[in-house]
Design a protein around this motif. Structure first.
Motif, PDB file in Angstrom:
ATOM      1  N   ALA A   1      25.472  45.888  42.393  1.00  0.00           N
ATOM      2  CA  ALA A   1      25.876  45.762  43.791  1.00  0.00           C
ATOM      3  C   ALA A   1      24.670  45.858  44.718  1.00  0.00           C
ATOM      4  CB  ALA A   1      26.890  46.842  44.143  1.00  0.00           C
ATOM      5  N   ARG A   2      23.514  46.262  44.189  1.00  0.00           N
ATOM      6  CA  ARG A   2      22.319  46.467  45.016  1.00  0.00           C
ATOM      7  C   ARG A   2      21.394  45.249  45.052  1.00  0.00           C
ATOM      8  NH1 ARG A   2      20.564  52.684  43.352  1.00  0.00           N
ATOM      9  NH2 ARG A   2      22.672  53.577  43.419  1.00  0.00           N
TER      10      ARG A   2
ATOM     11  N   ARG B   1      19.594  42.023  46.082  1.00  0.00           N
ATOM     12  CA  ARG B   1      19.407  41.426  47.407  1.00  0.00           C
ATOM     13  C   ARG B   1      19.496  39.901  47.305  1.00  0.00           C
ATOM     14  NH1 ARG B   1      17.282  44.633  51.236  1.00  0.00           N
ATOM     15  NH2 ARG B   1      16.324  42.843  52.261  1.00  0.00           N
TER      16      ARG B   1
ATOM     17  N   TYR C   1      19.956  37.422  41.966  1.00  0.00           N
ATOM     18  CA  TYR C   1      20.993  36.939  42.879  1.00  0.00           C
ATOM     19  C   TYR C   1      21.104  35.418  42.789  1.00  0.00           C
ATOM     20  CZ  TYR C   1      23.791  37.026  47.229  1.00  0.00           C
ATOM     21  OH  TYR C   1      24.799  36.916  48.175  1.00  0.00           O
TER      22      TYR C   1
ATOM     23  N   GLY D   1      32.492  43.087  45.397  1.00  0.00           N
ATOM     24  CA  GLY D   1      31.577  43.867  46.210  1.00  0.00           C
ATOM     25  C   GLY D   1      30.349  43.065  46.607  1.00  0.00           C
ATOM     26  N   PRO D   2      29.302  43.745  47.072  1.00  0.00           N
ATOM     27  CA  PRO D   2      28.063  43.068  47.464  1.00  0.00           C
ATOM     28  C   PRO D   2      27.186  42.764  46.244  1.00  0.00           C
ATOM     29  CG  PRO D   2      27.879  45.421  47.839  1.00  0.00           C
ATOM     30  CD  PRO D   2      29.290  45.187  47.367  1.00  0.00           C
TER      31      PRO D   2
ATOM     32  N   GLN E   1      28.766  39.303  45.179  1.00  0.00           N
ATOM     33  CA  GLN E   1      28.766  38.350  46.288  1.00  0.00           C
ATOM     34  C   GLN E   1      28.111  37.041  45.867  1.00  0.00           C
ATOM     35  OE1 GLN E   1      28.801  39.438  50.127  1.00  0.00           O
ATOM     36  NE2 GLN E   1      28.346  37.373  50.846  1.00  0.00           N
TER      37      GLN E   1
ATOM     38  N   SER F   1      38.600  44.462  43.848  1.00  0.00           N
ATOM     39  CA  SER F   1      37.690  45.408  44.487  1.00  0.00           C
ATOM     40  C   SER F   1      38.123  46.848  44.228  1.00  0.00           C
ATOM     41  CB  SER F   1      37.600  45.142  45.991  1.00  0.00           C
ATOM     42  OG  SER F   1      38.871  45.281  46.607  1.00  0.00           O
TER      43      SER F   1
ATOM     44  N   GLU G   1      31.994  51.530  50.373  1.00  0.00           N
ATOM     45  CA  GLU G   1      32.168  50.126  50.024  1.00  0.00           C
ATOM     46  C   GLU G   1      33.639  49.795  50.214  1.00  0.00           C
ATOM     47  OE1 GLU G   1      31.065  48.029  46.028  1.00  0.00           O
ATOM     48  OE2 GLU G   1      29.426  49.346  46.586  1.00  0.00           O
TER      49      GLU G   1
ATOM     50  N   ASN H   1      33.621  41.464  49.731  1.00  0.00           N
ATOM     51  CA  ASN H   1      32.580  40.682  50.377  1.00  0.00           C
ATOM     52  C   ASN H   1      33.176  39.467  51.085  1.00  0.00           C
ATOM     53  OD1 ASN H   1      32.420  38.197  48.614  1.00  0.00           O
ATOM     54  ND2 ASN H   1      31.968  39.728  47.047  1.00  0.00           N
ATOM     55  N   SER H   2      32.410  38.918  51.992  1.00  0.00           N
ATOM     56  CA  SER H   2      32.910  37.870  52.883  1.00  0.00           C
ATOM     57  C   SER H   2      33.211  36.564  52.162  1.00  0.00           C
ATOM     58  CB  SER H   2      31.879  37.611  53.988  1.00  0.00           C
ATOM     59  OG  SER H   2      30.627  37.232  53.434  1.00  0.00           O
TER      60      SER H   2
END
Length: 353
Positions: free
Chosen positions: A83-84, A86, A92, A114-115, A119, A134, A140, A144-145
């Protein structure tokens, strides 16, 4: 003590009537057992906390089943990772590429919503090909969008979330992550090593030139294997790669000819897309006879239990007496079945369900 011993017969009859009145027509016996279990928890004077856990878990599973139901015939791959991570990191971008490649082949991508890597996977697949499961955490709280609200189910418990992330998928991709990613990986490996889950393709996808997953394999083969706590072929079921194409090919190619399996007492039934020739069966006997307790592979029609359950009746089959202590070697057999000359060129997404 069974449910039938806890619930009086007159209550069971009332439950049957309630189910009929409620309009429950399918699987009435199983639904009644759920109700009887709930009554049993009350009769047992189960603590309020334990009742809250059981109630919330069942509610979450119902919500998750409803989320996945419309897409039951679409093959899915679950992607795990940090989730970390970037957006500008190689991991990514690698995740975006592999999820896009699988979506182009007709697959849906499932993530923890999640991110980070989650994501990236949703972005690569696009909102129409993404599903999220989720977890509600203090830091959290929202998916995510890239996951539409109607395509996500939020869970309170990790164990129900993990169930749905594994249960619905035909393949798994792990991108480097932390404790959560390793937890998911080792649980899946354990389920498949012990035969509690059917074989599925597992890919450990590194960033280009990355060596993180190689370090894990080196530890397993250099420390765990000599200690005798894993078997020599336990890591053979996993593909380590930094190639997006190789990862996507491994996920989809696993289903080229192999469809599914079923145990009937001491017999293993392997359902295929194309019937092997007599020469191919003889070759399988020679190469994999050590995995069987007796006899060899036989091509035949559905067994009585399969006919009773209307279970994949239109597919050709190989039946054998497989040694249950060697289920970890099923991967080698499945790969051989996928590489038979009689096998189709590729599995179509609509064939997987």
């Amino acid at each position: 003590m069974t449910n039938s011993e806890v619930v009086p017969p007159e209550v069971t009859e009332k439950l049957r009537a309630i189910l009929t009145e409620a309009g429950v027509s399918d699987n009435k016996k199983l639904v009644r057992r759920l109700l009887e279990t709930g009554i049993g928890l009350g009769v047992d004077r189960t603590t309020r906390l334990d009742l809250k856990i059981a109630s919330a878990a069942l509610t979450e599973m119902r919500d998750a089943f409803a989320l996945f139901a419309p897409f039951a015939r679409t093959p899915k791959v679950t992607i795990f990772g940090s989730a970390r991570a970037r957006p500008d990191s190689p991991a990514y971008q690698q995740t975006r590429h592999v999820s896009a490649a699988l979506a182009e082949r007709g697959w849906m991508v499932v993530t923890g919503a999640g991110p980070g890597i989650m994501q990236a996977a949703a972005e690569g697949a696009g909102s129409r090909s993404s599903l999220g499961v989720s977890i509600r955490l203090p830091f959290e709280e929202k998916p995510n969008s890239s996951i539409e609200g109607s395509r996500n189910v939020a869970m309170k418990y990790f164990f129900t979330r993990k169930l749905m992330l594994v249960k619905e998928s035909h393949g798994f991709v792990y991108v480097p992550g932390g404790f959560g990613t390793l937890d998911e990986l080792f649980e899946l490996l354990t389920l498949q090593q012990t035969g509690k889950a059917e074989p599925t393709p597992i890919v450990l996808l590194d960033e280009p030139g990355g060596r993180l997953w190689h370090g894990l394999r080196d530890f397993a083969e250099g420390q765990l294997l000599p200690a005798g706590v894993i078997s020599p072929d336990d890591f053979d079921r996993v593909l380590l790669t930094d190639s997006v194409t190789a990862a996507a090919d491994e996920i989809t190619g696993f289903w080229r000819n192999y469809d599914s399996l079923r145990w009937a007492d001491d017999r293993l039934v392997l359902r295929l897309r194309a019937e092997p020739t007599a020469a191919e069966i003889a070759d399988l006997d020679e190469r994999f006879g050590d995995l069987l307790t007796s006899g060899g592979f036989r091509s035949r029609g559905p067994l009585h239990r399969e006919i009773r359950d209307d279970d994949h009746l239109g597919l050709p089959r190989l039946v054998c007496r497989f040694d249950p202590f060697k289920v970890g070697s099923l991967y080698r057999l499945i790969r051989a079945l996928n590489n038979l000359d009689s096998a189709p060129d590729a599995a179509r997404p609509e064939q997987l369900h």
